[in-house]
Write a protein that holds these residues in place. Sequence first.
Motif, PDB file in Angstrom:
ATOM      1  N   ASN A 113       0.831  -1.212   0.000  1.00 27.13           N
ATOM      2  CA  ASN A 113       0.000   0.000   0.000  1.00 27.13           C
ATOM      3  C   ASN A 113       0.866   1.262   0.000  1.00 27.13           C
ATOM      4  O   ASN A 113       0.602   2.210  -0.746  1.00 27.13           O
ATOM      5  CB  ASN A 113      -0.910   0.019   1.227  1.00 27.13           C
ATOM      6  CG  ASN A 113      -1.895  -1.131   1.265  1.00 27.13           C
ATOM      7  OD1 ASN A 113      -1.830  -1.969   2.171  1.00 27.13           O
ATOM      8  ND2 ASN A 113      -2.786  -1.199   0.305  1.00 27.13           N
ATOM      9  N   ASP A 114       1.913   1.245   0.821  1.00 30.54           N
ATOM     10  CA  ASP A 114       2.800   2.414   0.894  1.00 30.54           C
ATOM     11  C   ASP A 114       3.563   2.609  -0.414  1.00 30.54           C
ATOM     12  O   ASP A 114       3.712   3.739  -0.893  1.00 30.54           O
ATOM     13  CB  ASP A 114       3.787   2.254   2.054  1.00 30.54           C
ATOM     14  CG  ASP A 114       3.105   2.288   3.411  1.00 30.54           C
ATOM     15  OD1 ASP A 114       1.930   2.700   3.478  1.00 30.54           O
ATOM     16  OD2 ASP A 114       3.757   1.898   4.403  1.00 30.54           O
ATOM     17  N   VAL A 115       4.051   1.512  -0.994  1.00 28.05           N
ATOM     18  CA  VAL A 115       4.790   1.606  -2.254  1.00 28.05           C
ATOM     19  C   VAL A 115       3.882   2.111  -3.371  1.00 28.05           C
ATOM     20  O   VAL A 115       4.298   2.932  -4.208  1.00 28.05           O
ATOM     21  CB  VAL A 115       5.407   0.238  -2.615  1.00 28.05           C
ATOM     22  CG1 VAL A 115       5.916   0.231  -4.048  1.00 28.05           C
ATOM     23  CG2 VAL A 115       6.549  -0.092  -1.662  1.00 28.05           C
ATOM     24  N   GLN A 116       2.629   1.649  -3.397  1.00 34.29           N
ATOM     25  CA  GLN A 116       1.708   2.124  -4.420  1.00 34.29           C
ATOM     26  C   GLN A 116       1.423   3.614  -4.253  1.00 34.29           C
ATOM     27  O   GLN A 116       1.307   4.346  -5.242  1.00 34.29           O
ATOM     28  CB  GLN A 116       0.404   1.335  -4.376  1.00 34.29           C
ATOM     29  CG  GLN A 116      -0.522   1.621  -5.550  1.00 34.29           C
ATOM     30  CD  GLN A 116       0.163   1.362  -6.887  1.00 34.29           C
ATOM     31  OE1 GLN A 116       0.534   0.241  -7.205  1.00 34.29           O
ATOM     32  NE2 GLN A 116       0.355   2.424  -7.674  1.00 34.29           N
ATOM     33  N   ALA A 117       1.351   4.071  -3.008  1.00 31.32           N
ATOM     34  CA  ALA A 117       1.172   5.505  -2.768  1.00 31.32           C
ATOM     35  C   ALA A 117       2.388   6.287  -3.258  1.00 31.32           C
ATOM     36  O   ALA A 117       2.254   7.378  -3.838  1.00 31.32           O
ATOM     37  CB  ALA A 117       0.937   5.757  -1.272  1.00 31.32           C
ATOM     38  N   TYR A 118       3.574   5.742  -3.039  1.00 34.35           N
ATOM     39  CA  TYR A 118       4.810   6.389  -3.500  1.00 34.35           C
ATOM     40  C   TYR A 118       4.831   6.505  -5.028  1.00 34.35           C
ATOM     41  O   TYR A 118       5.277   7.527  -5.577  1.00 34.35           O
ATOM     42  CB  TYR A 118       6.010   5.583  -3.014  1.00 34.35           C
ATOM     43  CG  TYR A 118       7.322   5.985  -3.616  1.00 34.35           C
ATOM     44  CD1 TYR A 118       8.020   7.102  -3.156  1.00 34.35           C
ATOM     45  CD2 TYR A 118       7.887   5.251  -4.675  1.00 34.35           C
ATOM     46  CE1 TYR A 118       9.228   7.479  -3.728  1.00 34.35           C
ATOM     47  CE2 TYR A 118       9.085   5.617  -5.244  1.00 34.35           C
ATOM     48  CZ  TYR A 118       9.751   6.740  -4.772  1.00 34.35           C
ATOM     49  OH  TYR A 118      10.945   7.103  -5.347  1.00 34.35           O
ATOM     50  N   LEU A 119       4.332   5.482  -5.729  1.00 31.47           N
ATOM     51  CA  LEU A 119       4.368   5.474  -7.197  1.00 31.47           C
ATOM     52  C   LEU A 119       3.182   6.197  -7.832  1.00 31.47           C
ATOM     53  O   LEU A 119       3.218   6.495  -9.036  1.00 31.47           O
ATOM     54  CB  LEU A 119       4.388   4.029  -7.717  1.00 31.47           C
ATOM     55  CG  LEU A 119       5.651   3.212  -7.432  1.00 31.47           C
ATOM     56  CD1 LEU A 119       5.483   1.775  -7.950  1.00 31.47           C
ATOM     57  CD2 LEU A 119       6.870   3.851  -8.086  1.00 31.47           C
ATOM     58  N   SER A 120       2.153   6.480  -7.059  1.00 29.82           N
ATOM     59  CA  SER A 120       0.915   7.013  -7.634  1.00 29.82           C
ATOM     60  C   SER A 120       1.094   8.317  -8.416  1.00 29.82           C
ATOM     61  O   SER A 120       0.420   8.515  -9.436  1.00 29.82           O
ATOM     62  CB  SER A 120      -0.146   7.193  -6.546  1.00 29.82           C
ATOM     63  OG  SER A 120       0.279   8.111  -5.566  1.00 29.82           O
ATOM     64  N   PRO A 121       1.994   9.235  -8.026  1.00 28.39           N
ATOM     65  CA  PRO A 121       2.146  10.461  -8.833  1.00 28.39           C
ATOM     66  C   PRO A 121       2.594  10.193 -10.262  1.00 28.39           C
ATOM     67  O   PRO A 121       2.324  10.996 -11.161  1.00 28.39           O
ATOM     68  CB  PRO A 121       3.200  11.265  -8.058  1.00 28.39           C
ATOM     69  CG  PRO A 121       3.073  10.791  -6.648  1.00 28.39           C
ATOM     70  CD  PRO A 121       2.771   9.333  -6.768  1.00 28.39           C
ATOM     71  N   THR A 122       3.293   9.068 -10.488  1.00 24.94           N
ATOM     72  CA  THR A 122       3.760   8.736 -11.841  1.00 24.94           C
ATOM     73  C   THR A 122       2.803   7.786 -12.555  1.00 24.94           C
ATOM     74  O   THR A 122       3.084   7.387 -13.690  1.00 24.94           O
ATOM     75  CB  THR A 122       5.149   8.075 -11.776  1.00 24.94           C
ATOM     76  OG1 THR A 122       5.048   6.835 -11.056  1.00 24.94           O
ATOM     77  CG2 THR A 122       6.143   8.988 -11.083  1.00 24.94           C
ATOM     78  N   LYS A 123       1.695   7.411 -11.862  1.00 27.25           N
ATOM     79  CA  LYS A 123       0.685   6.495 -12.420  1.00 27.25           C
ATOM     80  C   LYS A 123       1.259   5.105 -12.729  1.00 27.25           C
ATOM     81  O   LYS A 123       0.740   4.372 -13.571  1.00 27.25           O
ATOM     82  CB  LYS A 123       0.034   7.082 -13.677  1.00 27.25           C
ATOM     83  CG  LYS A 123      -0.637   8.428 -13.443  1.00 27.25           C
ATOM     84  CD  LYS A 123      -1.431   8.877 -14.642  1.00 27.25           C
ATOM     85  CE  LYS A 123      -2.011  10.266 -14.451  1.00 27.25           C
ATOM     86  NZ  LYS A 123      -2.790  10.424 -13.230  1.00 27.25           N
ATOM     87  N   GLN A 124       2.346   4.763 -12.052  1.00 28.89           N
ATOM     88  CA  GLN A 124       2.903   3.418 -12.189  1.00 28.89           C
ATOM     89  C   GLN A 124       2.317   2.495 -11.140  1.00 28.89           C
ATOM     90  O   GLN A 124       1.800   2.941 -10.107  1.00 28.89           O
ATOM     91  CB  GLN A 124       4.431   3.458 -12.046  1.00 28.89           C
ATOM     92  CG  GLN A 124       5.129   4.181 -13.184  1.00 28.89           C
ATOM     93  CD  GLN A 124       6.620   4.287 -12.958  1.00 28.89           C
ATOM     94  OE1 GLN A 124       7.065   4.884 -11.983  1.00 28.89           O
ATOM     95  NE2 GLN A 124       7.403   3.714 -13.845  1.00 28.89           N
ATOM     96  N   ARG A 125       2.385   1.193 -11.408  1.00 30.05           N
ATOM     97  CA  ARG A 125       1.848   0.199 -10.498  1.00 30.05           C
ATOM     98  C   ARG A 125       2.979  -0.596  -9.860  1.00 30.05           C
ATOM     99  O   ARG A 125       4.027  -0.801 -10.472  1.00 30.05           O
ATOM    100  CB  ARG A 125       0.912  -0.754 -11.240  1.00 30.05           C
ATOM    101  CG  ARG A 125      -0.363  -0.088 -11.756  1.00 30.05           C
ATOM    102  CD  ARG A 125      -1.134  -1.026 -12.648  1.00 30.05           C
ATOM    103  NE  ARG A 125      -2.424  -0.466 -13.043  1.00 30.05           N
ATOM    104  CZ  ARG A 125      -3.237  -1.021 -13.927  1.00 30.05           C
ATOM    105  NH1 ARG A 125      -2.887  -2.156 -14.513  1.00 30.05           N
ATOM    106  NH2 ARG A 125      -4.391  -0.452 -14.231  1.00 30.05           N
TER     107      ARG A 125
END
Length: 284
Positions: free
Chosen positions: A114-126
């Motif tokens: 969950n934390d890693v997905q939040a970190y990547l969310s600005p770049t729209k990566q999964r």
Amino acid sequence: MDYQIMLPPSQQTITIRDLLESQWLIPRKVRHFLRTRKHVWVNGQLAMFHQEVQAGDCVTLRLEEDDYSYQPVALGQANRVVVLFEDNHLLIVNKPLGIKTHPNQPNETNTLLNDVQAYLSPTKQRAYVVHRLDKETSGVILFAKNPLVLPILGRLLEQKKIYRIYQAIVEGKLANDCTIRKKIGRDRHDRRKRVIDERQGQLAITHIHIVQVHSRTTNITCQLETGRTHQIRVHLASIGHPIIGDPLYQKKPADRLFLHAYQMHFIHPFTQKEMTITSPDSLW
């Protein structure tokens, strides 16, 4: 989604077919889609599988997102992510103690994924889970950032080309370095636990190196040759030297489970660079 990969200076001349199959270990299904849909370009030009590529060439692969299943992940806390390495394909982070690698239920939010997905969310990566660490274990953990590299990393793990070094502090005095080869299976009486099961278990191999012997404990490093659930914990308990603080296999009060994923070593599948990623933390 298009993925551009610049072939490194060390790249030998090779056909696209061999590049995808033998070097990058891309699964057959994905190679089939790339070939039949004509989704491979070299230096901006449409390329055929028999075509050769060499150092300095830019290979572009196009993947359709509909071809890959993805379970949406709720966003956690990006500020908790400690990045050790990142590029367009890989994300390696330092997992904190006491947090699960990934959720087991859709409504879970307090996991590393969950934390890693939040970190990547600005770049729209999964974020894609490549391997996991137990909740009680800290240290280096690898995530894929796209569906292209995910099966490649999975194959590298299967072929034992991703080396993981763990630190541990165990009960008692270990006399010599050793290799433990014992099959591991599920505990029929406690689904949380694993047991040595030489009849029906899966082969597990752990290499043990002694770092320092104390009066009642031993500092060791462990290198995994296989990746079974609770492998290090079960193996060490089976030889009478459980990890200090292990709530399942030692059961003596301690501040934490003294098991830490200290280092990871592998060859980057696209750059061919040797990667050695070390945790900023240590058990000693």
